[in-house]
Every structure is written in structure tokens, then in C-alpha cells.
Design an enzyme around this catalytic site. Structure first.
Site, PDB file in Angstrom:
ATOM      1  N   SER A   1       0.223   1.601  10.122  1.00 21.78           N
ATOM      2  CA  SER A   1       0.085   3.031  10.388  1.00 21.78           C
ATOM      3  C   SER A   1      -0.908   3.621   9.394  1.00 21.78           C
ATOM      4  CB  SER A   1       1.448   3.719  10.225  1.00 21.78           C
ATOM      5  OG  SER A   1       1.310   5.120  10.082  1.00 21.78           O
TER       6      SER A   1
ATOM      7  N   TYR B   1       9.065   4.365   5.543  1.00 22.99           N
ATOM      8  CA  TYR B   1       7.968   4.102   6.477  1.00 22.99           C
ATOM      9  C   TYR B   1       6.670   3.803   5.725  1.00 22.99           C
ATOM     10  CZ  TYR B   1       5.308   4.618  10.835  1.00 22.99           C
ATOM     11  OH  TYR B   1       4.503   4.401  11.930  1.00 22.99           O
TER      12      TYR B   1
END
Length: 265
Positions: free
Chosen positions: A147, A160
């Protein structure tokens, strides 16, 4: 074999693939002739319509396996069941992810442990298991889904950010260990893709702030993607498909942004 069916005879395992980006990538591989194993936490009967639709539309074999990737035994069972159903795994996409939103001071240790297990350890174990078969088949593609937050931090998402950064390290290490052979490993780095999670977030913004859908999207993407729109899941799948073919032979260990210019800021 036509170029459109370039992956005929290949077998793909895509974790986290019943919906969203994972499903888009599975369908794209199937459209190119690859057999696919879908994965998720849904009950098998819930995924049956999807596997049947893929088989009917693309003329490939499609299966589904329910597996809780927090458990290492479940990861091993997923790979074993894939090989039993399809044969050796030629394309592995480590896409499954969990995330929790909280400040570091308030972050539950069990959520941290869960993120490490699903987002990193499961990817490592699956890769470890499929590499021998890829070497024997003289073909292999491993894709780890990272990401923009693997490059840039953000608040309230420590699990995350940390795991998506770790996945990039796993990608580079795998690429070096497979360099010079028929296997490559890449990390795809999408920006904000309109998944069910973010669609629900937009709906809440519309209700809570009295926004139209376009207004909610602009507000959500402000300061992120200069394109002003969500990344199309099919765009990510097209990049993946390109790297599965001859064009991907001389690329290895790349961290590929597909993020509407986010990282250009």
C-alpha cells in the site's frame, strides 16, 4: 493458444479473493486462462455462485477454500488444498488483509498479533510452500499486496502501516532468492481502491455530513490521489496480468505504485 489465453494451464491462488480487489485479480487471471483458487472467511455455499460464474464465463477450473489465516495450520491447509484441486501453484497473490483503527496507546495487542499473522506471516508461509513447485514447473509469479502506507505513515493505523512496510521487505528478499531463475516476486502498491470497506465509509459520510456521492469521494480522496478518483481494481489486475507474461520475465523485486499520483506529492 492466443495471447488473450496466455495463462492457460497455469494455476493461481489468491488470498482474500471473494470480493473487492482480490476478486478482480482472480477474474482477470481466469480471463487469461488460469485456473483459480479463491479464498476467504465466507462459508463455501456463499462462494459457490462466484466459482460457478468464473467457470462458466472463462472456461477454467475455479475452487474456493475457507481458511483463517491467523492460524499457520490453516495457511498450510489452504496451499495443500489448492495443490490437490488444481496442481502446483504457478501464481500466488498474497492479498488477504486485516486492519484495526486505533491510536498506538489504545491499540489492542490481540489486534496487533492478528495483523502480523494475516498480513505478513501467512504471506511468508504461502510463499515458502509454493516456491519448490514453481521451481519444478520452471515458472512462478509471487505478488504481495502492499500500500502507499508501506511508504508513508498515517495515524491510527499502526498495524496496517507496519505490515505493509514489512511486505515490501519480504518481496525484496524473495526476489533476490529467486533471481536468475524462472520465478519473480513483486509488490503491487495500490492507492485507494473502491472496496466495500471504503464504499461503506462513503455512505456514512453522505449521511453524517449531508454530502452527495461525488462530494463524499472528493472529501475522502483530498490530500491523497491527485487524480481525484478511486483507483480502478481492474487497473491493478491489468498490471498483475502484464507481469505474469513475457514482459515480467526481466522484472523482479519491484514495488509498483498504482495510486493516481499520490506518491508524486
Amino acid at each position: 493458444m492466443t495471447d488473450a489465453r496466455r495463462l492457460t494451464g497455469r494455476n493461481a491462488l489468491i488470498t482474500g479473493s471473494v470480493g473487492g480487489l482480490g476478486q478482480a485479480m482472480a477474474r482477470k487471471l481466469a480471463s487469461a486462462g488460469a485456473n483459480v483458487m479463491l479464498h476467504g472467511l465466507e462459508e463455501p455455499e456463499e462462494a459457490a455462485c462466484l466459482t460457478e460464474a468464473i467457470e462458466r464465463e472463462f472456461g477454467v477450473r475455479a475452487f474456493y477454500c475457507r481458511a483463517d489465516l491467523r492460524q499457520t495450520a490453516a495457511v498450510r491447509e489452504l496451499v495443500d488444498r489448492t495443490e490437490e484441486a488444481l496442481g502446483p501453484v504457478h501464481i500466488l497473490i498474497n492479498n488477504a488483509v486485516v486492519r484495526h483503527f486505533a491510536r498506538i496507546e489504545d491499540f489492542p495487542i490481540e489486534k496487533w498479533t492478528e495483523a502480523l499473522a494475516v498480513n505478513v506471516t501467512a504471506a511468508f508461509l504461502a510463499t515458502q510452500m509454493v516456491l519448490p513447485g514453481m521451481r519444478a514447473a520452471h515458472y512462478g509469479r509471487v505478488f504481495n499486496m502492499t500500500s502507499v502506507y508501506g511508504y508513508r505513515g498515517t495515524v491510527n493505523r499502526v498495524d496496517y502501516v507496519t505490515t505493509k512496510t514489512a511486505i515490501q521487505g519480504l518481496t525484496r528478499a524473495t526476489a533476490l532468492e529467486t533471481a536468475g531463475g524462472p520465478i519473480t516476486c513483486h509488490a503491487l502498491m495500490p492507492g485507494s481502491v473502491l472496496t466495500p470497506l471504503w464504499s461503506d465509509r462513503l455512505e456514512r459520510m453522505m449521511i453524517e455530513e449531508g454530502l452527495t456521492r461525488p462530494e463524499a469521494e472528493i472529501r475522502f480522496l483530498d490530500g491523497k490521489q491527485p487524480s481525484g478518483r478511486f483507483v480502478d481494481a481492474d487497473s491493478v489486475a491489468e498490471v498483475l496480468l502484464l507481469l505474469c507474461g513475457p514482459a515480467g520475465t526481466d522484472m523482479n523485486g519491484a514495488i509498483l505504485p498504482i495510486e493516481g499520483g499520490w506518491l508524486a506529492r
